[in-house]
Motif scaffolding. Structure first.
Motif, short mmCIF file in Angstrom:
data_model
loop_
_atom_site.label_atom_id
_atom_site.label_comp_id
_atom_site.label_asym_id
_atom_site.label_seq_id
_atom_site.Cartn_x
_atom_site.Cartn_y
_atom_site.Cartn_z
N VAL A 47 0.82 -1.21 0.00
CA VAL A 47 0.00 0.00 0.00
C VAL A 47 0.86 1.26 0.00
CG1 VAL A 47 -0.30 0.28 2.50
CG2 VAL A 47 -2.14 0.96 0.96
N GLY A 48 2.13 1.14 0.36
CA GLY A 48 3.02 2.30 0.44
C GLY A 48 2.80 3.06 1.74
N ALA A 49 3.86 3.64 2.26
CA ALA A 49 3.74 4.44 3.48
C ALA A 49 2.96 5.70 3.18
CB ALA A 49 5.12 4.78 4.03
N HIS A 50 2.06 6.04 4.10
CA HIS A 50 1.23 7.23 3.93
C HIS A 50 0.75 7.72 5.29
CE1 HIS A 50 -1.49 3.76 3.77
NE2 HIS A 50 -2.43 4.56 4.26
N VAL A 51 0.11 8.89 5.28
CA VAL A 51 -0.38 9.53 6.50
C VAL A 51 -1.77 10.09 6.21
CG1 VAL A 51 0.00 11.48 8.07
CG2 VAL A 51 1.95 10.22 7.20
N HIS A 52 -2.63 10.06 7.24
CA HIS A 52 -3.93 10.73 7.19
C HIS A 52 -3.93 11.81 8.27
CE1 HIS A 52 -5.33 7.19 4.99
NE2 HIS A 52 -4.82 6.46 5.95
N THR A 53 -4.47 12.97 7.96
CA THR A 53 -4.52 14.02 8.99
C THR A 53 -5.78 13.93 9.84
OG1 THR A 53 -5.56 15.60 7.46
CG2 THR A 53 -3.15 15.63 7.62
N ARG A 54 -6.85 13.29 9.31
CA ARG A 54 -8.12 13.26 10.02
C ARG A 54 -8.54 11.88 10.53
NH1 ARG A 54 -9.20 16.02 5.37
NH2 ARG A 54 -10.42 14.30 4.57
N SER A 55 -8.18 10.83 9.83
CA SER A 55 -8.74 9.53 10.19
C SER A 55 -7.78 8.68 11.01
CB SER A 55 -9.16 8.77 8.93
OG SER A 55 -8.05 8.50 8.12
N GLU A 56 -8.37 7.73 11.73
CA GLU A 56 -7.58 6.72 12.41
C GLU A 56 -8.01 5.36 11.89
OE1 GLU A 56 -8.43 7.67 16.51
OE2 GLU A 56 -9.94 6.11 16.62
N GLU A 57 -7.10 4.38 12.00
CA GLU A 57 -7.36 3.08 11.41
C GLU A 57 -6.90 1.96 12.35
OE1 GLU A 57 -6.72 4.32 6.76
OE2 GLU A 57 -4.99 3.59 7.87
N ILE A 58 -7.56 0.83 12.22
CA ILE A 58 -7.17 -0.38 12.92
C ILE A 58 -7.11 -1.50 11.89
CG2 ILE A 58 -7.78 -2.08 14.68
CD1 ILE A 58 -9.26 0.20 16.15
N PHE A 59 -6.02 -2.24 11.90
CA PHE A 59 -5.81 -3.38 11.01
C PHE A 59 -5.69 -4.63 11.87
CE2 PHE A 59 -4.07 0.38 9.10
CZ PHE A 59 -4.41 0.30 7.76
N TYR A 60 -6.42 -5.68 11.53
CA TYR A 60 -6.37 -6.93 12.29
C TYR A 60 -6.15 -8.07 11.30
CZ TYR A 60 -7.53 -10.56 15.64
OH TYR A 60 -7.47 -11.66 16.46
N VAL A 61 -5.02 -8.76 11.43
CA VAL A 61 -4.68 -9.84 10.51
C VAL A 61 -5.49 -11.09 10.87
CG1 VAL A 61 -2.83 -11.27 9.56
CG2 VAL A 61 -2.35 -8.89 10.24
N LEU A 62 -6.27 -11.58 9.91
CA LEU A 62 -7.07 -12.78 10.10
C LEU A 62 -6.35 -14.05 9.67
CD1 LEU A 62 -10.41 -11.38 8.65
CD2 LEU A 62 -9.94 -11.86 11.07
N GLU A 63 -5.70 -13.98 8.51
CA GLU A 63 -4.98 -15.13 7.94
C GLU A 63 -3.74 -14.63 7.23
OE1 GLU A 63 -7.61 -16.95 5.12
OE2 GLU A 63 -8.92 -17.76 6.66
N GLY A 64 -2.70 -15.46 7.22
CA GLY A 64 -1.49 -15.12 6.50
C GLY A 64 -0.60 -14.20 7.31
N GLU A 65 0.32 -13.56 6.59
CA GLU A 65 1.26 -12.64 7.22
C GLU A 65 1.37 -11.36 6.41
OE1 GLU A 65 5.06 -14.59 7.50
OE2 GLU A 65 4.55 -15.45 9.44
N LEU A 66 1.50 -10.26 7.13
CA LEU A 66 1.74 -8.96 6.52
C LEU A 66 2.93 -8.32 7.21
CD1 LEU A 66 -1.92 -7.59 6.40
CD2 LEU A 66 -0.58 -8.46 4.47
N GLU A 67 3.61 -7.46 6.51
CA GLU A 67 4.62 -6.62 7.15
C GLU A 67 3.94 -5.28 7.42
OE1 GLU A 67 9.31 -5.45 6.61
OE2 GLU A 67 8.37 -6.90 5.28
N LEU A 68 4.05 -4.79 8.66
CA LEU A 68 3.32 -3.61 9.11
C LEU A 68 4.27 -2.52 9.61
CD1 LEU A 68 0.60 -5.40 11.29
CD2 LEU A 68 0.40 -4.71 8.88
N LEU A 69 3.87 -1.28 9.38
CA LEU A 69 4.60 -0.11 9.86
C LEU A 69 3.61 0.84 10.50
CD1 LEU A 69 7.20 1.95 9.56
CD2 LEU A 69 5.77 2.88 7.75
#
Length: 172
Positions: A47-69
């Motif tokens: 997805v590429g590194a990015h920033v939001h000024t207004r929103s917040e997000e939650i990511f929850y891995v269900l299956e597999g593996e992701l690299e997260l920052l």
């Protein structure tokens, strides 16, 4: 009295392209505070590194593996966020099923699937419905194969997504 919503497995409004599959589970039509999506992240998607000024997000891995920052690096570089380092030598994390990432407004963040198998995650974005509209327009661009880098960047800026490193999809 207002009724709630129950979304069974496999249900929801689904968008499928060669680069991503997103299923809208809870949208701005249902909630004033947030949107919930199930996302299939194919191998090679970043997805590429990015920033939001207004929103917040939650990511929850269900299956597999992701690299997260989810941290501010000592220096933002525009090439590859996976080499970023933060305070206390923070680094991106390889995250498996059950891992959760919270991203407040203003925090650089990213995810990629560096493996050879798809990963599934739940993605919560608040406030609603900015990310819904963004996904709809992005997935339409990709399904029509009109998504060049400049068009994607313009769309991301429209929806409060300040891109730092490029969105990439290296189909494997």
């Amino acid at each position: 009295m207002t009724d709630g919503l129950i979304v069974p497995p496999g249900a929801g409004r689904k968008f499928v392209t060669k680069a991503q599959e997103v299923t809208f589970k809870v949208t701005g039509d249902h909630s004033r505070t947030g949107s919930l999506f199930e996302v299939l992240v194919p191998p090679g998607f970043d997805v590429g590194a990015h920033v939001h000024t207004r929103s917040e997000e939650i990511f929850y891995v269900l299956e597999g593996e992701l690299e997260l920052l989810a941290f501010e690096p000592g220096q933002r570089t525009s090439k590859d966020w996976r080499s970023w380092r933060g305070a206390g030598d923070r680094r991106p994390v390889r995250a498996g099923a059950g891992s959760c990432m919270f991203v407040p407004p203003g925090c650089p963040h990213a995810f990629t699937n560096p493996t050879d198998t798809p990963a599934r995650m739940l993605f919560l974005s608040a406030p609603a419905p900015d990310h819904e509209r963004y996904f709809e327009e992005l997935l339409e661009m990709w399904s029509n194969e009109t998504a060049d880098e400049a068009a994607v960047m313009n769309l991301r800026e429209k929806y409060d997504i300040q891109q730092i490193t490029p969105l990439r999809y290296d189909a494997r």
